[in-house]
Enzyme design. Structure first.
Site, PDB file in Angstrom:
ATOM      1  CB  SER A  47      24.473  39.857  40.944  1.00 53.76           C
ATOM      2  OG  SER A  47      23.360  40.595  40.488  1.00 53.76           O
ATOM      3  CG  ASP A  85      26.848  46.493  38.456  1.00 45.03           C
ATOM      4  OD1 ASP A  85      27.595  47.440  38.753  1.00 45.03           O
ATOM      5  OD2 ASP A  85      26.663  45.496  39.184  1.00 45.03           O
ATOM      6  CE  LYS A 114      26.065  48.175  41.511  1.00 48.89           C
ATOM      7  NZ  LYS A 114      27.386  47.580  41.770  1.00 48.89           N
ATOM      8  CD  GLU A 184      27.560  43.675  48.145  1.00 51.55           C
ATOM      9  OE1 GLU A 184      27.593  44.391  47.131  1.00 51.55           O
ATOM     10  OE2 GLU A 184      27.520  42.427  48.109  1.00 51.55           O
TER      11      GLU A 184
END
Ligand code: KIV
Length: 284
Positions: A47, A85, A114, A184
Site C-alpha cells: 500500500s 509484503d 505476505k 480483506e
C-alpha cells in the site's frame, strides 16, 4: 501476553482468545512509534505505493523499492515482528523467483513475508518458503494485486458459496504452512465463519470484529493519507490537520522573522565575537 516475537506467539494469541493488533509502517520514525506502542506486528505493505509514493494502485512498486522500506522499518522497530509484503509479480513467475525475493525481504530485516492469493503456484511457494524458514502471511478476499481481474474494489465472500471458497483456500494455505491469513473486505459473517473454521489466526481488514486480529493502514487511521477513506477506516487522529497547522505556523514565523529566535540560534561569547568582527564578518 508479552511482545509478539515469532509466529508461535500469533497462534498463542488466537488460542488464548486474545485479539491481534497490527498496523503498517513504511519509514523509520513511524516504525519506531509503533514499536514503542508494542503493536503485535508491523506490515511493510505494498500500500506504500499509494500512500507513500502517490501511485493510483499497488502495481508500480518493485521488490528493490520494497527492500529499502523494509530496511528503514527494521532499523526503527527493533522489537517488533515485521512482515514484508511481496509486491506485484515479484513471486508469480516461478518458485525460484518467489523464494529468492522472499529471502531478500528476510535479509532486509523482515521476519516474514505476505503473499496474495491461493492458486497452485502460491500454495507450493508458501510450502517451500515455510520449509526454508520463511514464515508466510497469506492474503485472501479482496487482493489488491488482482484488482484488474477482480473488477475493482468489491466486497468478497458475500454468498455462502463464495465464503466456502475462501475458507477452502484458507485451509489449503494453512496446510501449506501459512502462519496466519489476512481477510480483506468481507462481510463480518463470512469472516467470522472462516475464522471459526481455521486453526491459524485471521487478520481482518474491512472484515468485521470477529477475525482474530485487525490490520489497517496507519496513515489512514491517523488521518495522514486523505486521498480517500474506505468505510472500514476509523480515524484515531487527524495528522493531516496537525501537519497543515504546523507548516502554516512555521511559514508565518519565517516570514515575520520570528523563527529562528535566539533560542534556536548559536551565539558567540563576547571574546569570540570580537575576533570574528576583527576579521570583518560582523555586520556593524
Ligand atoms: O499493503 C497493505 O498495506 C496491505 C493491507 C493488508 C493493510 O496489504
Amino acid at each position: 501476553m508479552n511482545r509478539v516475537k515469532n509466529i508461535n506467539d500469533f497462534q498463542k494469541l488466537k488460542d488464548n482468545n486474545e485479539k491481534i493488533a497490527m498496523l503498517t509502517a513504511y519509514d523509520y520514525s513511524t516504525a519506531k512509534a509503533l514499536d514503542e506502542a508494542e503493536i503485535d506486528g508491523i506490515l511493510v505493505g505494498d500500500s506504500l505505493a499509494m500512500v507513500a509514493l502517490g501511485y493510483d494502485n499497488t502495481y508500480n512498486i518493485t521488490i528493490d523499492e520494497m527492500i529499502i522500506f523494509i530496511q528503514a522499518v527494521s532499523r526503527g522497530a527493533k522489537n517488533s515482528f515485521i512482515i514484508g509484503d511481496m509486491p506485484f509479480m515479484s513471486y508469480n513467475l516461478s518458485l525460484e523467483q518467489g523464494l529468492e525475493n522472499a529471502s531478500r525481504m528476510i535479509s532486509a530485516g523482515a521476519n516474514a513475508v505476505k503473499l496474495e492469493g491461493c492458486n497452485e503456484h502460491i500454495l507450493t511457494l508458501v510450502k517451500r518458503c515455510a520449509e526454508s524458514g520463511i514464515p508466510v502471511l497469506a492474503h485472501l478476499g479482496l487482493t489488491p494485486q488482482l484488482l484488474n481481474t477482480l473488477g475493482g474494489y468489491k466486497i468478497q465472500g458475500k454468498t455462502a458459496e463464495q465464503a466456502e471458497y475462501i475458507l477452502e483456500c484458507a485451509k489449503k494455505l494453512e496446510q501449506a504452512g501459512a502462519f496466519a491469513v489476512v481477510l480483506e473486505l468481507l462481510p463480518a459473517e463470512s469472516a467470522e465463519y472462516i475464522t471459526r473454521n481455521l486453526k491459524i489466526p485471521t487478520i481482518g481488514i474491512g472484515a468485521g470484529v470477529n477475525c482474530d486480529g485487525q490490520i489497517v493502514v496507519t496513515d489512514d487511521i491517523l488521518g495522514k493519507f486523505t486521498d480517500f477513506a474506505p468505510k472500514f477506516v476509523k480515524k484515531f487522529a487527524n495528522l493531516h490537520d496537525v501537519v497543515l497547522d504546523g507548516v502554516r505556523k512555521y511559514t508565518q514565523e519565517v516570514k515575520n522573522l520570528e523563527f529562528p529566535s535566539k533560542k534556536e540560534s548559536f551565539e558567540l561569547t563576547e571574546n569570540e565575537k570580537e575576533k570574528l568582527c576583527v576579521k570583518g564578518v560582523c555586520n556593524d
